[in-house]
Design a protein around this motif. Sequence first.
Motif, PDB file in Angstrom:
ATOM      1  N   PHE A   6       0.852  -1.193   0.000  1.00 44.27           N
ATOM      2  CA  PHE A   6       0.000   0.000   0.000  1.00 44.27           C
ATOM      3  C   PHE A   6       0.888   1.243   0.000  1.00 44.27           C
ATOM      4  O   PHE A   6       1.761   1.390   0.864  1.00 44.27           O
ATOM      5  N   LEU A   7       0.659   2.125  -0.967  1.00 47.49           N
ATOM      6  CA  LEU A   7       1.424   3.356  -1.112  1.00 47.49           C
ATOM      7  C   LEU A   7       0.480   4.551  -0.996  1.00 47.49           C
ATOM      8  O   LEU A   7      -0.644   4.505  -1.489  1.00 47.49           O
ATOM      9  N   ALA A  50       1.973  13.551   4.350  1.00 45.07           N
ATOM     10  CA  ALA A  50       2.246  14.787   3.597  1.00 45.07           C
ATOM     11  C   ALA A  50       2.782  14.549   2.185  1.00 45.07           C
ATOM     12  O   ALA A  50       3.107  15.497   1.485  1.00 45.07           O
ATOM     13  N   ASN A  51       2.865  13.297   1.756  1.00 43.49           N
ATOM     14  CA  ASN A  51       3.378  13.031   0.407  1.00 43.49           C
ATOM     15  C   ASN A  51       2.417  13.484  -0.681  1.00 43.49           C
ATOM     16  O   ASN A  51       1.193  13.411  -0.538  1.00 43.49           O
ATOM     17  N   HIS A  57       6.903   9.460  -6.381  1.00 42.40           N
ATOM     18  CA  HIS A  57       7.784   9.160  -7.516  1.00 42.40           C
ATOM     19  C   HIS A  57       9.232   9.038  -7.059  1.00 42.40           C
ATOM     20  O   HIS A  57       9.950   8.134  -7.478  1.00 42.40           O
ATOM     21  N   ARG A  58       9.655   9.939  -6.164  1.00 44.12           N
ATOM     22  CA  ARG A  58      11.054   9.933  -5.700  1.00 44.12           C
ATOM     23  C   ARG A  58      11.401   8.671  -4.916  1.00 44.12           C
ATOM     24  O   ARG A  58      12.555   8.253  -4.879  1.00 44.12           O
ATOM     25  N   ARG A  59      10.424   8.051  -4.272  1.00 40.25           N
ATOM     26  CA  ARG A  59      10.726   6.883  -3.437  1.00 40.25           C
ATOM     27  C   ARG A  59      10.220   5.567  -4.035  1.00 40.25           C
ATOM     28  O   ARG A  59      10.223   4.544  -3.359  1.00 40.25           O
ATOM     29  N   ILE A  60       9.828   5.590  -5.293  1.00 37.23           N
ATOM     30  CA  ILE A  60       9.205   4.408  -5.889  1.00 37.23           C
ATOM     31  C   ILE A  60      10.158   3.211  -5.972  1.00 37.23           C
ATOM     32  O   ILE A  60       9.742   2.068  -5.808  1.00 37.23           O
ATOM     33  N   VAL A 102       4.291   8.044 -14.866  1.00 40.07           N
ATOM     34  CA  VAL A 102       5.670   7.524 -14.765  1.00 40.07           C
ATOM     35  C   VAL A 102       5.742   6.463 -13.659  1.00 40.07           C
ATOM     36  O   VAL A 102       6.359   5.408 -13.836  1.00 40.07           O
ATOM     37  N   ILE A 103       5.101   6.732 -12.525  1.00 37.59           N
ATOM     38  CA  ILE A 103       5.064   5.761 -11.416  1.00 37.59           C
ATOM     39  C   ILE A 103       4.454   4.444 -11.890  1.00 37.59           C
ATOM     40  O   ILE A 103       5.019   3.360 -11.682  1.00 37.59           O
TER      41      ILE A 103
END
Length: 197
Positions: A6-7, A50-51, A57-60, A102-103
């Motif tokens: 879960f994201l 807060a994402n 995307h930065r932490r995918i 992109v994700i």
Amino acid sequence: MKKLLFLGDSVTDAGRDFENDRELGHGYVKMIADQLEKEDVTVINRGVSANRVADLHRRIEADAISLQPDVVTIMIGINDTWFSFSRWEDTSVTAFKEVYRVILSRLKEETNAELILMEPFVLPYPEDRKEWRGDLDPKIGAVRELAAEFGATLIPLDGLMNALAIKHGPTFLAEDGVHPTKAGHEAIASTWLEFTK
């Protein structure tokens, strides 16, 4: 053993302990895991409060691709709207959709995961939340289009939560229109289970 990932943002995070990878927080992810405990699944929560879509995307790589999940559920977007009102940080629907695409492209190309997209939602309380609809609705539209484009399961959470808010009152589900109460988390969990049977 099936891996369910879960994201999302604080709605998914729900106070999870970042020091413990297996801790699921106190919200809908934990409730789903409790319902599935007799099944051969591992539930992983990588919600981060807060994402926005750009943060996800930065932490995918670290929080999704490296885990090689079997099912990925994403709920992101309310902070892209919230920050445009609270911090004057504009996130156009075009930019939102492109980054989200992109994700999803990376998940599709670099994992074998089934994709589930949950709409971000806002309830009409306090009064100023009603102004958010003009910004959030096109982003919900983008999530719907991306679900169709990537063959993902779409969970139309905004409409479903607002229908429950009409029935029970918005503060029963989220005292600030965004962050779910226990009843709100239960509603999200039961909706997810219903749509993924």
